[in-house]
Design a protein around this motif. Structure first.
Motif, PDB file in Angstrom:
ATOM      1  N   GLN A 143       0.817  -1.208   0.000  1.00 58.38           N
ATOM      2  CA  GLN A 143       0.000   0.000   0.000  1.00 58.38           C
ATOM      3  C   GLN A 143       0.855   1.263   0.000  1.00 58.38           C
ATOM      4  O   GLN A 143       0.349   2.356  -0.286  1.00 58.38           O
ATOM      5  CB  GLN A 143      -0.945   0.002   1.214  1.00 58.38           C
ATOM      6  CG  GLN A 143      -0.274   0.198   2.559  1.00 58.38           C
ATOM      7  CD  GLN A 143       0.429  -1.043   3.058  1.00 58.38           C
ATOM      8  OE1 GLN A 143       0.249  -2.136   2.517  1.00 58.38           O
ATOM      9  NE2 GLN A 143       1.245  -0.899   4.086  1.00 58.38           N
ATOM     10  N   LEU A 144       2.152   1.121   0.279  1.00 63.66           N
ATOM     11  CA  LEU A 144       3.030   2.286   0.203  1.00 63.66           C
ATOM     12  C   LEU A 144       3.173   2.792  -1.226  1.00 63.66           C
ATOM     13  O   LEU A 144       3.552   3.946  -1.442  1.00 63.66           O
ATOM     14  CB  LEU A 144       4.411   1.946   0.771  1.00 63.66           C
ATOM     15  CG  LEU A 144       4.485   1.704   2.291  1.00 63.66           C
ATOM     16  CD1 LEU A 144       5.913   1.409   2.706  1.00 63.66           C
ATOM     17  CD2 LEU A 144       3.946   2.905   3.055  1.00 63.66           C
ATOM     18  N   VAL A 145       2.871   1.957  -2.215  1.00 63.79           N
ATOM     19  CA  VAL A 145       2.864   2.420  -3.608  1.00 63.79           C
ATOM     20  C   VAL A 145       1.855   3.556  -3.759  1.00 63.79           C
ATOM     21  O   VAL A 145       2.137   4.611  -4.336  1.00 63.79           O
ATOM     22  CB  VAL A 145       2.525   1.258  -4.564  1.00 63.79           C
ATOM     23  CG1 VAL A 145       2.315   1.773  -5.987  1.00 63.79           C
ATOM     24  CG2 VAL A 145       3.628   0.212  -4.539  1.00 63.79           C
ATOM     25  N   GLY A 146       0.645   3.334  -3.230  1.00 65.59           N
ATOM     26  CA  GLY A 146      -0.369   4.381  -3.295  1.00 65.59           C
ATOM     27  C   GLY A 146      -0.018   5.584  -2.448  1.00 65.59           C
ATOM     28  O   GLY A 146      -0.258   6.735  -2.850  1.00 65.59           O
ATOM     29  N   LEU A 147       0.560   5.352  -1.267  1.00 65.91           N
ATOM     30  CA  LEU A 147       0.901   6.464  -0.379  1.00 65.91           C
ATOM     31  C   LEU A 147       1.972   7.363  -0.984  1.00 65.91           C
ATOM     32  O   LEU A 147       1.840   8.595  -0.962  1.00 65.91           O
ATOM     33  CB  LEU A 147       1.377   5.915   0.971  1.00 65.91           C
ATOM     34  CG  LEU A 147       1.776   6.966   2.017  1.00 65.91           C
ATOM     35  CD1 LEU A 147       0.616   7.908   2.300  1.00 65.91           C
ATOM     36  CD2 LEU A 147       2.246   6.289   3.302  1.00 65.91           C
ATOM     37  N   TRP A 148       3.040   6.772  -1.541  1.00 63.75           N
ATOM     38  CA  TRP A 148       4.082   7.588  -2.162  1.00 63.75           C
ATOM     39  C   TRP A 148       3.542   8.315  -3.391  1.00 63.75           C
ATOM     40  O   TRP A 148       3.965   9.443  -3.689  1.00 63.75           O
ATOM     41  CB  TRP A 148       5.285   6.734  -2.533  1.00 63.75           C
ATOM     42  CG  TRP A 148       6.174   6.397  -1.370  1.00 63.75           C
ATOM     43  CD1 TRP A 148       6.368   5.175  -0.808  1.00 63.75           C
ATOM     44  CD2 TRP A 148       6.976   7.311  -0.615  1.00 63.75           C
ATOM     45  NE1 TRP A 148       7.242   5.257   0.248  1.00 63.75           N
ATOM     46  CE2 TRP A 148       7.636   6.550   0.392  1.00 63.75           C
ATOM     47  CE3 TRP A 148       7.205   8.678  -0.686  1.00 63.75           C
ATOM     48  CZ2 TRP A 148       8.502   7.145   1.309  1.00 63.75           C
ATOM     49  CZ3 TRP A 148       8.086   9.255   0.230  1.00 63.75           C
ATOM     50  CH2 TRP A 148       8.719   8.501   1.208  1.00 63.75           C
ATOM     51  N   SER A 149       2.617   7.701  -4.121  1.00 62.40           N
ATOM     52  CA  SER A 149       1.999   8.372  -5.272  1.00 62.40           C
ATOM     53  C   SER A 149       1.198   9.587  -4.819  1.00 62.40           C
ATOM     54  O   SER A 149       1.232  10.652  -5.457  1.00 62.40           O
ATOM     55  CB  SER A 149       1.094   7.395  -6.030  1.00 62.40           C
ATOM     56  OG  SER A 149       1.831   6.305  -6.541  1.00 62.40           O
ATOM     57  N   GLN A 150       0.468   9.443  -3.706  1.00 60.56           N
ATOM     58  CA  GLN A 150      -0.285  10.571  -3.172  1.00 60.56           C
ATOM     59  C   GLN A 150       0.654  11.681  -2.718  1.00 60.56           C
ATOM     60  O   GLN A 150       0.395  12.875  -2.938  1.00 60.56           O
ATOM     61  CB  GLN A 150      -1.146  10.107  -2.003  1.00 60.56           C
ATOM     62  CG  GLN A 150      -2.261   9.148  -2.381  1.00 60.56           C
ATOM     63  CD  GLN A 150      -2.870   8.472  -1.169  1.00 60.56           C
ATOM     64  OE1 GLN A 150      -2.749   8.952  -0.037  1.00 60.56           O
ATOM     65  NE2 GLN A 150      -3.534   7.342  -1.386  1.00 60.56           N
ATOM     66  N   ARG A 151       1.748  11.299  -2.068  1.00 62.29           N
ATOM     67  CA  ARG A 151       2.718  12.313  -1.642  1.00 62.29           C
ATOM     68  C   ARG A 151       3.310  13.054  -2.830  1.00 62.29           C
ATOM     69  O   ARG A 151       3.497  14.277  -2.786  1.00 62.29           O
ATOM     70  CB  ARG A 151       3.832  11.634  -0.836  1.00 62.29           C
ATOM     71  CG  ARG A 151       3.395  11.159   0.547  1.00 62.29           C
ATOM     72  CD  ARG A 151       4.417  10.220   1.161  1.00 62.29           C
ATOM     73  NE  ARG A 151       4.121   9.917   2.554  1.00 62.29           N
ATOM     74  CZ  ARG A 151       4.694   8.950   3.251  1.00 62.29           C
ATOM     75  NH1 ARG A 151       5.619   8.184   2.668  1.00 62.29           N
ATOM     76  NH2 ARG A 151       4.367   8.736   4.512  1.00 62.29           N
ATOM     77  N   MET A 152       3.604  12.311  -3.914  1.00 58.22           N
ATOM     78  CA  MET A 152       4.140  12.968  -5.098  1.00 58.22           C
ATOM     79  C   MET A 152       3.110  13.909  -5.715  1.00 58.22           C
ATOM     80  O   MET A 152       3.456  14.963  -6.261  1.00 58.22           O
ATOM     81  CB  MET A 152       4.593  11.923  -6.114  1.00 58.22           C
ATOM     82  CG  MET A 152       5.159  12.514  -7.410  1.00 58.22           C
ATOM     83  SD  MET A 152       6.490  13.719  -7.145  1.00 58.22           S
ATOM     84  CE  MET A 152       7.822  12.661  -6.629  1.00 58.22           C
ATOM     85  N   ALA A 153       1.818  13.559  -5.647  1.00 54.93           N
ATOM     86  CA  ALA A 153       0.772  14.449  -6.159  1.00 54.93           C
ATOM     87  C   ALA A 153       0.779  15.770  -5.397  1.00 54.93           C
ATOM     88  O   ALA A 153       0.568  16.846  -5.994  1.00 54.93           O
ATOM     89  CB  ALA A 153      -0.591  13.769  -6.047  1.00 54.93           C
ATOM     90  N   VAL A 154       1.022  15.720  -4.091  1.00 57.00           N
ATOM     91  CA  VAL A 154       1.106  16.952  -3.297  1.00 57.00           C
ATOM     92  C   VAL A 154       2.297  17.791  -3.753  1.00 57.00           C
ATOM     93  O   VAL A 154       2.195  19.013  -3.940  1.00 57.00           O
ATOM     94  CB  VAL A 154       1.226  16.608  -1.794  1.00 57.00           C
ATOM     95  CG1 VAL A 154       1.454  17.877  -0.969  1.00 57.00           C
ATOM     96  CG2 VAL A 154      -0.030  15.890  -1.305  1.00 57.00           C
ATOM     97  N   VAL A 155       3.450  17.142  -3.941  1.00 61.69           N
ATOM     98  CA  VAL A 155       4.647  17.853  -4.396  1.00 61.69           C
ATOM     99  C   VAL A 155       4.416  18.444  -5.784  1.00 61.69           C
ATOM    100  O   VAL A 155       4.784  19.594  -6.056  1.00 61.69           O
ATOM    101  CB  VAL A 155       5.866  16.903  -4.394  1.00 61.69           C
ATOM    102  CG1 VAL A 155       7.078  17.589  -5.020  1.00 61.69           C
ATOM    103  CG2 VAL A 155       6.189  16.462  -2.979  1.00 61.69           C
ATOM    104  N   MET A 156       3.788  17.674  -6.667  1.00 59.87           N
ATOM    105  CA  MET A 156       3.524  18.153  -8.024  1.00 59.87           C
ATOM    106  C   MET A 156       2.587  19.360  -8.020  1.00 59.87           C
ATOM    107  O   MET A 156       2.764  20.310  -8.797  1.00 59.87           O
ATOM    108  CB  MET A 156       2.896  17.038  -8.863  1.00 59.87           C
ATOM    109  CG  MET A 156       3.867  15.980  -9.321  1.00 59.87           C
ATOM    110  SD  MET A 156       5.038  16.598 -10.545  1.00 59.87           S
ATOM    111  CE  MET A 156       5.732  15.050 -11.112  1.00 59.87           C
ATOM    112  N   ALA A 157       1.575  19.332  -7.153  1.00 60.05           N
ATOM    113  CA  ALA A 157       0.639  20.453  -7.083  1.00 60.05           C
ATOM    114  C   ALA A 157       1.368  21.740  -6.734  1.00 60.05           C
ATOM    115  O   ALA A 157       1.095  22.811  -7.309  1.00 60.05           O
ATOM    116  CB  ALA A 157      -0.453  20.155  -6.053  1.00 60.05           C
ATOM    117  N   ALA A 158       2.315  21.651  -5.805  1.00 58.66           N
ATOM    118  CA  ALA A 158       3.098  22.836  -5.448  1.00 58.66           C
ATOM    119  C   ALA A 158       4.028  23.248  -6.586  1.00 58.66           C
ATOM    120  O   ALA A 158       4.246  24.445  -6.832  1.00 58.66           O
ATOM    121  CB  ALA A 158       3.901  22.560  -4.179  1.00 58.66           C
TER     122      ALA A 158
END
Length: 597
Positions: free
Chosen positions: A218-233
């Motif tokens: 499930q860390l695959v999804g978690l790291w993807s979500q974290r990258m989405a936050v970084v990308m938004a910024a």
């Protein structure tokens, strides 16, 4: 059309449907003396569905409750995967060997519930548990796996390129000013936007594959979500540049009308920028699970739609015809369609094993992604920007040299897609093996990828040498251009060998989290060695375009040699340990965050 966009903008993440687990159990059975019936636990409010760790490092139930693993969908449409018998967790052979993570011996601190281990189960991995193969056999097996992963990536890149080609062709027939503006606009988009996004997204090449084959998929999804936050910024400053691009281009002494049209192009292209960023994440999300054909199917559906939209919006009937702005709008719509189809595929056709519920955890550990992401930008963007500088230098040598440079660059960019696809496949395969704690196979896979790049380069080099006197006729019939292309193609043939090696070693460095090392290699190779040397040869030694390509070749010789040396000296046992530490840190942070809620 920006030359760098052709060479380096293709997404580096893609997926396949032959390596997904077909069934997931809800949880392991508990020993009678320690188990708690699920119904009783739910009734007492003590059963908490959780996709992450079940106990803290001491084996104590978190928050005084017994956590139960969330039920997985037991199956999914068989038309989307090749059936196989997956391995759930450790299955040692008589010697205790297995290719997945090693199961610790049971102690009084052993957690009551052990999570299942999803795997990308290749036939050779299953054989490892029966009899450890010799190195030669492993080379053959890894070559077969890498070819299987590379082919769909290569096909996807070609169709992705069609999205750009359709836009250029449709605008190119409007006017010379329109073509110049679209070229300037796409070049600006590549330098200030797409290269930055791809650089940050390359961090997921390190994080996701090893997470998928670990005990915490499930860390695959978690790291993807974290990258989405970084990308938004990250998108905020990029969009600011795009919407103020006219004044920036005028400051850079561009022709006013071309600068105005390029700014219009960028404003409409911005509609697709968030989708482009999302696609760079979603493809890696699929790719890490071995779903290499998912983006291929999606792009096969979107590519004809994009071509139709380009015709309809640029040249179509009056109610739909928009002219110049129709091309960037068509491309933006296509990027958004890819995003929509990726979401639909992820929801309805892929098990949720890799997904992590949306929580505040997606705002944690962002510093790791930013640090690796900046290094990734240095590794990826520096390469894109170097080609823009070379193109700018070539434009100072006259129209014949510029036309020749276009022919050579398009040719080298096209052949580059094969080793680039192999580098993507290598990142995934090596990352998966590190997550499975199989350092021996990871080492063999990296060496196999390097050898395969030499084979691919030999094919392209032979092609260029055999057809060098007629090659330019594919693009231009000007005798001066044909002659100049034929004289430089031997250099381009040599260039293929080191371009391929540098692509593969960059993929291996991404897999082991050494983006900063890759960035240092590229920056020093292009900006300290290659470009200054090439410019000196071209203008001070009067070698013209030959000098520029000698400089590029020298830079890649240096980059490839250093990259191969670093990859061959890698301590793969240490890389496995680094992955284990990273996963343990996330498991512990999960317990801390859960305790705060």
């Amino acid at each position: 059309m920006s030359s760098t966009y052709v060479h380096y903008s293709t997404p580096s993440s893609l997926p396949s449907d032959y390596a997904l687990l077909s069934r997931y159990a809800a949880a392991h059975d508990l020993p009678p003396e320690t188990s708690q019936p699920a119904d009783e636990a739910e009734a007492s409010g003590n059963a908490v569905e959780d996709a992450d760790a079940y106990t803290d490092p001491r084996g104590v139930a978190i928050n005084g409750t017994l956590r139960r693993k969330k039920s997985r969908r037991s199956s999914f449409p068989t038309s989307y995967l090749t059936p196989f018998n997956p391995t759930m967790g450790p299955l040692p052979d008589k010697s205790g060997h297995r290719s997945g993570p090693k199961a610790p011996e049971a102690t009084e601190n052993t957690p009551l519930l052990a999570p299942l281990v999803p795997r990308i189960e290749e036939e050779c991995d299953a054989e490892d548990r029966v009899e450890p193969p010799n190195v030669l056999k492993m080379f053959k097996e890894e070559a077969a796996v890498l070819v299987k992963y590379t082919v769909p990536v290569f096909v996807t890149h070609l169709f992705e390129y069609s999205l750009v080609i359709a836009s250029v062709i449709s605008i190119g027939h409007l006017s010379t000013a329109a073509l110049a503006a679209s070229t300037l606009g796409s070049m600006t988009a590549s330098v200030s936007g797409y290269s930055i996004i791809q650089g940050f997204a390359s961090t997921l090449d390190t994080m996701l594959p090893s997470a998928w084959t670990s005990t915490q998929p499930q860390l695959v999804g978690l790291w993807s979500q974290r990258m989405a936050v970084v990308m938004a910024a990250t998108l905020v400053p990029i969009l600011c540049i795009w919407f103020s691009s006219e004044s920036i281009l005028l400051f850079l002494k561009q022709e006013p009308e071309v600068a105005r049209l390029a700014a219009v192009y960028l404003r409409w292209a911005a509609i697709g920028l968030p989708a482009y960023a999302f696609n760079s994440i979603s493809r890696r999300y699929f790719q890490s699970q071995g779903l290499f054909t998912v983006p291929t199917r999606i792009i096969l559906g979107v590519a004809p739609v994009n071509a139709a939209l380009n015709y309809l919006l640029v040249w179509g009937p009056e109610p739909f015809r928009l002219g110049f702005i129709g091309a960037p709008i068509a491309t933006a719509i296509s990027f958004n369609l890819i995003s929509l189809m990726s979401v639909i595929y992820g929801i309805f056709f892929v098990p949720k094993t890799a997904w992590h519920p949306l929580t505040m955890r997606c705002f944690t550990s962002l510093g790791v992604l930013v640090q690796l992401g900046l290094s990734g930008v240095g590794q990826v963007a520096s390469e894109w920007w170097s080609w823009e500088l070379v193109g700018l230098a070539a434009s100072q040598l006259g129209p014949i040299a510029l036309a020749t440079q276009s022919v050579l660059l398009v040719s080298a960019s096209t052949t580059y897609q094969a080793p680039f696809a192999l580098s993507v496949a290598s990142s995934v395969r090596i990352g998966n093996l590190l997550g499975e704690e199989n350092p021996k196979r990871a080492a063999v896979a990296s060496k196999c990828a390097i050898l395969m790049s030499l084979v691919i380069s030999a094919v392209w080099s032979t092609m260029f040498m055999v057809f060098r006197h007629s090659w330019a006729h594919l693009f231009n019939d000007d005798p001066a251009v044909v002659t100049l292309v034929a004289s430089i193609l031997p250099l381009v043939a040599l260039f293929q060998v080191f371009d391929g090696l540098s692509a593969i070693t960059a993929g291996i460095l991404r897999a082991i989290g050494k983006q900063f090392t890759g960035a240092l290699l590229n920056l020093s190779a292009y900006y300290v060695v290659g470009i200054p040397f090439g410019v000196w040869l071209a203008f001070w030694r009067d070698m013209q375009l030959h000098g520029l390509w000698i400089g590029l070749t020298v830079s890649l010789v240096y980059c490839a040699a250093a990259g191969v040396w670093l990859c061959l000296r890698t301590d793969w046992n240490r890389e496995v340990e680094k992955v284990r530490v990273r996963l343990e840190a996330d498991k512990h942070s999960n317990g801390d965050v859960e305790g705060l809620h």
